[in-house]
Design a protein around this motif. Structure first.
Motif, PDB file in Angstrom:
ATOM      1  N   ASP A  30       0.815  -1.218   0.000  1.00 57.28           N
ATOM      2  CA  ASP A  30       0.000   0.000   0.000  1.00 57.28           C
ATOM      3  C   ASP A  30       0.851   1.272   0.000  1.00 57.28           C
ATOM      4  O   ASP A  30       0.368   2.338  -0.367  1.00 57.28           O
ATOM      5  CB  ASP A  30      -0.912   0.057   1.232  1.00 57.28           C
ATOM      6  CG  ASP A  30      -1.950  -1.049   1.240  1.00 57.28           C
ATOM      7  OD1 ASP A  30      -2.283  -1.559   0.144  1.00 57.28           O
ATOM      8  OD2 ASP A  30      -2.420  -1.394   2.339  1.00 57.28           O
ATOM      9  N   LEU A  31       2.088   1.145   0.442  1.00 61.06           N
ATOM     10  CA  LEU A  31       2.945   2.324   0.563  1.00 61.06           C
ATOM     11  C   LEU A  31       3.507   2.729  -0.790  1.00 61.06           C
ATOM     12  O   LEU A  31       3.926   1.874  -1.571  1.00 61.06           O
ATOM     13  CB  LEU A  31       4.089   2.057   1.539  1.00 61.06           C
ATOM     14  CG  LEU A  31       3.681   1.697   2.967  1.00 61.06           C
ATOM     15  CD1 LEU A  31       4.918   1.437   3.807  1.00 61.06           C
ATOM     16  CD2 LEU A  31       2.811   2.757   3.583  1.00 61.06           C
ATOM     17  N   SER A  37       3.023   8.043   2.870  1.00 63.22           N
ATOM     18  CA  SER A  37       3.842   6.833   2.925  1.00 63.22           C
ATOM     19  C   SER A  37       5.201   7.118   3.543  1.00 63.22           C
ATOM     20  O   SER A  37       5.720   6.312   4.317  1.00 63.22           O
ATOM     21  CB  SER A  37       4.014   6.242   1.526  1.00 63.22           C
ATOM     22  OG  SER A  37       2.766   5.814   1.022  1.00 63.22           O
ATOM     23  N   ARG A  38       5.766   8.263   3.207  1.00 65.18           N
ATOM     24  CA  ARG A  38       7.043   8.641   3.823  1.00 65.18           C
ATOM     25  C   ARG A  38       6.877   8.838   5.328  1.00 65.18           C
ATOM     26  O   ARG A  38       7.744   8.450   6.114  1.00 65.18           O
ATOM     27  CB  ARG A  38       7.611   9.889   3.160  1.00 65.18           C
ATOM     28  CG  ARG A  38       8.160   9.615   1.758  1.00 65.18           C
ATOM     29  CD  ARG A  38       8.937  10.790   1.206  1.00 65.18           C
ATOM     30  NE  ARG A  38       8.124  11.979   1.029  1.00 65.18           N
ATOM     31  CZ  ARG A  38       7.419  12.281  -0.060  1.00 65.18           C
ATOM     32  NH1 ARG A  38       7.443  11.467  -1.097  1.00 65.18           N
ATOM     33  NH2 ARG A  38       6.717  13.391  -0.132  1.00 65.18           N
ATOM     34  N   ARG A  41       6.780   5.409   6.903  1.00 62.89           N
ATOM     35  CA  ARG A  41       8.132   4.824   6.944  1.00 62.89           C
ATOM     36  C   ARG A  41       8.953   5.458   8.063  1.00 62.89           C
ATOM     37  O   ARG A  41       9.705   4.774   8.772  1.00 62.89           O
ATOM     38  CB  ARG A  41       8.824   4.996   5.602  1.00 62.89           C
ATOM     39  CG  ARG A  41       8.308   4.058   4.548  1.00 62.89           C
ATOM     40  CD  ARG A  41       9.162   4.148   3.278  1.00 62.89           C
ATOM     41  NE  ARG A  41       8.608   3.308   2.262  1.00 62.89           N
ATOM     42  CZ  ARG A  41       7.792   3.735   1.288  1.00 62.89           C
ATOM     43  NH1 ARG A  41       7.436   5.005   1.210  1.00 62.89           N
ATOM     44  NH2 ARG A  41       7.331   2.894   0.397  1.00 62.89           N
ATOM     45  N   MET A  83      -4.061   8.847   6.138  1.00 64.77           N
ATOM     46  CA  MET A  83      -3.070   9.022   5.078  1.00 64.77           C
ATOM     47  C   MET A  83      -3.412  10.230   4.217  1.00 64.77           C
ATOM     48  O   MET A  83      -2.537  11.024   3.879  1.00 64.77           O
ATOM     49  CB  MET A  83      -2.953   7.761   4.218  1.00 64.77           C
ATOM     50  CG  MET A  83      -2.239   6.635   4.933  1.00 64.77           C
ATOM     51  SD  MET A  83      -2.103   5.146   3.952  1.00 64.77           S
ATOM     52  CE  MET A  83      -0.814   5.611   2.828  1.00 64.77           C
TER      53      MET A  83
END
Length: 102
Positions: A30-31, A37-38, A41, A83
């Motif tokens: 999904d990232l 997404s960053r 992480r 997100m």
């Protein structure tokens, strides 16, 4: 005899990114390369550092410790629902100081 060390529900941390992401209903696939997404992480790296510190201090494996206090927010990755919120918060208008148009 009652066991005083009994833990009523399973808990613990993980060193597996897939297991960690699954806590928020996410998968590694999904990232992407977007801001959200960053952020996830980055949270994973912070989570792993906290888990490693906890393991070293308590002399326990990750599954035998549980992050709490200021580290509790790292236990569950930023959820899919947030997100888009993260993506919206990191925009060029915030960098330049201009108000976004509604």
């Amino acid at each position: 005899m009652e066991n005083i060390n009994f833990i009523p529900e399973p808990y613990g941390e993980t060193t597996d990114v897939e297991s960690w992401l699954s806590r928020a209903g996410l998968k590694f696939a999904d990232l992407g390369d977007d801001a959200a997404s960053r952020a996830i992480r980055k949270q994973w790296r912070e989570y792993q550092a906290a888990v490693q510190r906890g393991c070293a201090v308590l002399h326990q494996p990750p599954e035998r410790i549980q992050l709490s206090g200021v580290y509790a927010h790292l236990r569950i990755p930023v959820s899919a629902a947030t997100m888009s919120r993260i993506s919206n918060e990191i925009s060029p208008s915030h960098i330049t100081g201009q108000k976004p148009e509604n």
